[in-house]
Motif scaffolding. Structure first.
Motif, short mmCIF file in Angstrom:
data_model
loop_
_atom_site.label_atom_id
_atom_site.label_comp_id
_atom_site.label_asym_id
_atom_site.label_seq_id
_atom_site.Cartn_x
_atom_site.Cartn_y
_atom_site.Cartn_z
N ALA A 1 0.84 -1.20 0.00
CA ALA A 1 0.00 0.00 0.00
C ALA A 1 0.87 1.25 0.00
CB ALA A 1 -0.94 0.00 1.21
N LEU A 2 1.92 1.24 0.82
CA LEU A 2 2.84 2.39 0.87
C LEU A 2 3.49 2.62 -0.49
CD1 LEU A 2 4.58 1.85 4.31
CD2 LEU A 2 2.96 3.67 3.69
N HIS A 3 3.89 1.54 -1.13
CA HIS A 3 4.53 1.65 -2.44
C HIS A 3 3.56 2.28 -3.45
CE1 HIS A 3 7.54 0.63 -5.45
NE2 HIS A 3 6.54 0.25 -6.22
N THR A 4 2.32 1.85 -3.41
CA THR A 4 1.30 2.38 -4.32
C THR A 4 1.02 3.85 -4.04
OG1 THR A 4 0.30 0.19 -4.50
CG2 THR A 4 -1.06 2.05 -5.16
N ILE A 5 0.86 4.19 -2.76
CA ILE A 5 0.62 5.58 -2.38
C ILE A 5 1.80 6.45 -2.82
CG2 ILE A 5 0.33 7.18 -0.46
CD1 ILE A 5 -1.05 4.85 1.06
N ARG A 6 3.00 5.94 -2.62
CA ARG A 6 4.20 6.71 -2.98
C ARG A 6 4.19 7.07 -4.46
NH1 ARG A 6 10.07 4.80 -3.89
NH2 ARG A 6 9.09 2.77 -3.79
N GLU B 1 7.83 10.92 0.10
CA GLU B 1 9.03 10.72 0.93
C GLU B 1 8.73 9.94 2.20
OE1 GLU B 1 11.06 14.41 1.66
OE2 GLU B 1 11.15 14.88 -0.47
N VAL B 2 7.65 10.28 2.90
CA VAL B 2 7.35 9.55 4.14
C VAL B 2 6.91 8.13 3.82
CG1 VAL B 2 6.87 11.58 5.56
CG2 VAL B 2 4.98 10.44 4.40
N CYS B 3 6.29 7.93 2.67
CA CYS B 3 5.93 6.56 2.26
C CYS B 3 7.19 5.73 2.04
CB CYS B 3 5.10 6.57 0.98
SG CYS B 3 3.39 7.07 1.23
N GLN B 4 8.16 6.31 1.35
CA GLN B 4 9.40 5.59 1.09
C GLN B 4 10.11 5.24 2.38
OE1 GLN B 4 12.16 7.50 -1.54
NE2 GLN B 4 13.48 5.72 -1.61
#
Length: 117
Positions: A54-59, A72-75
């Motif tokens: 999910a984080l990768h997709t949001i990023r 940046e915070v997602c990464q």
């Protein structure tokens, strides 16, 4: 909400370049971002399967609309150790909420421009 409500969480010049200045396409992209953000938010829990996905997709989506701080915070959270995942995911939720507020303000501005045209 209108342009004066922008916090700077999203650099809309990035989106504008991506869509070639087409407000209708920008509105479609932002609408998709908002709809999918609701789905992604449910996965922002370190106990949930796929939270890193999910984080990768949001990023990627964040980078596409110009939400650099969110990307940046997602990464950072995506690559963090599981032991500190909760804190990173909280930062992601905060950044996502800021980006969504800017998106709402920008969409309002697009609507107003459409009414004036």
């Amino acid at each position: 909400m209108s342009r004066r409500d922008l916090s700077g969480a999203v650099d809309f010049s990035v989106l504008d370049r991506m869509v070639g200045g087409d407000d209708a396409v920008a509105e479609e992209v932002l609408e998709l971002f908002v709809e999918q953000a609701a789905m992604w938010s449910a996965m922002l829990d370190p106990k949930a399967d796929g939270w890193r996905d999910a984080l990768h997709t949001i990023r990627g989506a964040a980078a596409g609309i110009g939400a650099g701080a969110l990307a940046e915070v997602c990464q950072a959270a995506e690559t963090a150790d599981q032991a500190v995942a909760s804190a990173g995911l909280e930062r992601v939720r905060d950044a996502l909420n800021q980006a969504l507020a800017d998106v709402a303000a920008w969409r309002h501005e697009l609507m107003l421009r459409g009414l004036r045209a």
